[in-house]
Scaffold this motif. Structure first.
Motif, PDB file in Angstrom:
ATOM      1  N   GLU A  37      44.129  40.447  36.313  1.00  0.00           N
ATOM      2  CA  GLU A  37      43.866  40.223  37.739  1.00  0.00           C
ATOM      3  C   GLU A  37      42.461  39.658  37.979  1.00  0.00           C
ATOM      4  O   GLU A  37      42.243  38.890  38.923  1.00  0.00           O
ATOM      5  CB  GLU A  37      44.074  41.516  38.539  1.00  0.00           C
ATOM      6  N   VAL A  38      41.510  40.045  37.133  1.00  0.00           N
ATOM      7  CA  VAL A  38      40.162  39.484  37.250  1.00  0.00           C
ATOM      8  C   VAL A  38      40.182  38.000  36.874  1.00  0.00           C
ATOM      9  O   VAL A  38      39.590  37.158  37.562  1.00  0.00           O
ATOM     10  CB  VAL A  38      39.165  40.259  36.359  1.00  0.00           C
ATOM     11  N   ASP A  40      42.716  35.980  37.043  1.00  0.00           N
ATOM     12  CA  ASP A  40      43.435  35.251  38.088  1.00  0.00           C
ATOM     13  C   ASP A  40      42.542  34.983  39.297  1.00  0.00           C
ATOM     14  O   ASP A  40      42.563  33.890  39.875  1.00  0.00           O
ATOM     15  CB  ASP A  40      44.664  36.052  38.531  1.00  0.00           C
ATOM     16  N   GLU A  41      41.749  35.983  39.680  1.00  0.00           N
ATOM     17  CA  GLU A  41      40.856  35.799  40.823  1.00  0.00           C
ATOM     18  C   GLU A  41      39.809  34.721  40.544  1.00  0.00           C
ATOM     19  O   GLU A  41      39.538  33.865  41.391  1.00  0.00           O
ATOM     20  CB  GLU A  41      40.163  37.114  41.170  1.00  0.00           C
ATOM     21  N   ILE A  42      39.231  34.764  39.349  1.00  0.00           N
ATOM     22  CA  ILE A  42      38.217  33.759  38.995  1.00  0.00           C
ATOM     23  C   ILE A  42      38.827  32.361  38.986  1.00  0.00           C
ATOM     24  O   ILE A  42      38.233  31.402  39.503  1.00  0.00           O
ATOM     25  CB  ILE A  42      37.600  34.092  37.620  1.00  0.00           C
ATOM     26  N   THR A  44      41.655  31.215  40.489  1.00  0.00           N
ATOM     27  CA  THR A  44      42.274  30.716  41.725  1.00  0.00           C
ATOM     28  C   THR A  44      41.351  30.774  42.938  1.00  0.00           C
ATOM     29  O   THR A  44      41.434  29.920  43.829  1.00  0.00           O
ATOM     30  CB  THR A  44      43.562  31.507  42.035  1.00  0.00           C
ATOM     31  N   GLN A  45      40.466  31.793  42.980  1.00  0.00           N
ATOM     32  CA  GLN A  45      39.603  31.955  44.146  1.00  0.00           C
ATOM     33  C   GLN A  45      38.137  31.633  43.857  1.00  0.00           C
ATOM     34  O   GLN A  45      37.316  31.576  44.771  1.00  0.00           O
ATOM     35  CB  GLN A  45      39.718  33.392  44.674  1.00  0.00           C
ATOM     36  N   HIS A  46      37.803  31.479  42.593  1.00  0.00           N
ATOM     37  CA  HIS A  46      36.434  31.183  42.168  1.00  0.00           C
ATOM     38  C   HIS A  46      35.445  32.262  42.609  1.00  0.00           C
ATOM     39  O   HIS A  46      34.324  31.982  43.035  1.00  0.00           O
ATOM     40  CB  HIS A  46      35.990  29.807  42.660  1.00  0.00           C
ATOM     41  N   THR A  47      35.907  33.514  42.507  1.00  0.00           N
ATOM     42  CA  THR A  47      35.056  34.676  42.755  1.00  0.00           C
ATOM     43  C   THR A  47      35.388  35.744  41.716  1.00  0.00           C
ATOM     44  O   THR A  47      36.447  35.710  41.090  1.00  0.00           O
ATOM     45  CB  THR A  47      35.291  35.271  44.157  1.00  0.00           C
ATOM     46  N   ASN A  48      34.456  36.681  41.535  1.00  0.00           N
ATOM     47  CA  ASN A  48      34.691  37.868  40.724  1.00  0.00           C
ATOM     48  C   ASN A  48      34.183  39.052  41.538  1.00  0.00           C
ATOM     49  O   ASN A  48      33.071  39.541  41.334  1.00  0.00           O
ATOM     50  CB  ASN A  48      33.979  37.772  39.372  1.00  0.00           C
ATOM     51  N   SER A  49      35.005  39.486  42.482  1.00  0.00           N
ATOM     52  CA  SER A  49      34.565  40.490  43.443  1.00  0.00           C
ATOM     53  C   SER A  49      34.309  41.849  42.809  1.00  0.00           C
ATOM     54  O   SER A  49      33.586  42.667  43.376  1.00  0.00           O
ATOM     55  CB  SER A  49      35.596  40.629  44.568  1.00  0.00           C
ATOM     56  N   SER A  50      34.864  42.097  41.635  1.00  0.00           N
ATOM     57  CA  SER A  50      34.644  43.374  40.962  1.00  0.00           C
ATOM     58  C   SER A  50      33.204  43.519  40.483  1.00  0.00           C
ATOM     59  O   SER A  50      32.664  44.625  40.441  1.00  0.00           O
ATOM     60  CB  SER A  50      35.587  43.518  39.769  1.00  0.00           C
TER      61      SER A  50
END
Length: 336
Positions: A37-38, A40-42, A44-50
């Motif tokens: 999930e990390v 995928d976020e990086i 597709t969304q270009h963030t790593n909110s964790s």
């Protein structure tokens, strides 16, 4: 040596930040994340909110949770996992590493049991010469660099050409890397500063001020230099970015996990409470004080602050007690 395709193995705060540094320097970067999930976020969304909430990651930085995919055709491979997990992870990655890739270590610590530095662990598992591993050190608080605040680092490697290749690959408008050939000194500085940062945090938690912090930082630097001398490090390294630079940043900033952990202990929290408050991120100094203390004892090097941190973290001694003991040690010449 030309480095264009870089793989960073480990998507924590510093791994993600260093991947951003490389991408902002014009490199094509693939970041491996343990959790799908990390990744995928990086991707597709270009963030790593964790780990880096609020930070936008470059478009040319992609991510995957599949190590084989991440490592395909990489010119350089960056290891960005906690020091005590490096050997275990390397065993899984060893057969996937491209034969000619430059290997780079972001990990800062001394391995429990073997008492080896991280470049030595990498050499053990991969079979590369220890002098061919590039070590990254310096005052590198991940959040500030991710926000593109100006910072510098040291890239240490006995093979200077490899250090220069990574220097060219990571140099950008906010990140200035220097080269060095003293791998021993740079790695020891990176490992020991976490332990001294614990002591500064504990002092802050006990209510002490700037004089106490300055004393711990400078006497901590003396401990690092003594250990370095016993292992053949260049004394000048400890006066530079990988020594006093990293030490000041880690001991002084609330962004430092080690200082923050120590401050909680100084305020009276238990080790379990302090760990829970870290949100799953590792305070390396808690483990490193054990391995560094053992290394110092093996070499007959006096490291009283390191010993005090071991006693607090692993023997349950009160921080105020070890502070009084440090002040009450026998009088001596500053450089003896």
């Amino acid at each position: 040596m030309s480095v264009q395709r870089v793989t960073v193995l480990g998507a924590g705060s510093w791994g993600t930040t260093f991947a951003k540094v490389l991408a902002d320097a014009g490199r094509d970067v693939t970041l491996w994340a343990r959790r799908a999930e990390v990744a995928d976020e990086i991707r597709t969304q270009h963030t790593n909110s964790s780990y880096l909430p609020g930070v936008r990651l470059p478009e040319r930085l992609t991510a995957t949770s599949d190590a084989a995919t991440a490592l395909e055709a990489a010119d350089a491979v960056v290891f960005a996992v906690p020091s005590q997990k490096l050997r275990e992870n390397l065993a899984a990655w060893r057969d996937l590493l491209p034969a000619d890739a430059i290997l780079v270590s972001l990990a800062k610590g001394v391995e429990l049991g073997t008492l080896k530095r991280m470049s030595e662990v990498i050499s053990d598992i991969t079979g590369v010469e220890p002098g061919d591993v590039v070590v990254v050190s310096g005052p590198n608080l991940a959040k500030e660099i991710a926000q593109q605040q100006p910072a510098a680092a040291v890239l240490a490697c006995a093979d200077h050409d490899r250090a220069v290749a990574i220097q060219q690959a990571s140099f950008n408008s906010y990140f200035r890397p220097y080269t060095n050939t003293d791998v021993v000194g740079c790695e020891l500085g990176g490992a020991c500063k976490n332990v001294i940062a614990l002591s500064c945090g504990m002092a802050a938690g006990l209510g002490y001020g700037t004089n106490t912090m300055a004393t711990l930082i400078t006497r901590g630097l003396a401990e690092m230099a003594r250990l370095g001398a016993a292992l053949g490090a260049d004394p000048l390294t400890f006066a530079g970015l990988a020594g006093v630079g990293d030490l000041v940043a880690t001991c002084s900033s609330p962004l430092s996990r080690n200082r923050t952990f120590g401050e909680r202990i100084g305020r009276g929290e238990t080790m379990e409470q302090a760990r829970a408050a870290q949100g799953g991120q590792v305070a390396e100094g808690v483990t490193s004080c054990r391995s560094i203390r053992e290394l110092a004892r093996r070499l007959d090097v006096d490291m009283p602050i390191t010993d005090a941190m071991y006693r607090v973290c692993h023997e349950g001694v009160d921080p105020g007690t070890v502070g009084a003991e440090l002040l009450g040690r026998r009088q001596k010449h500053e450089w003896s």
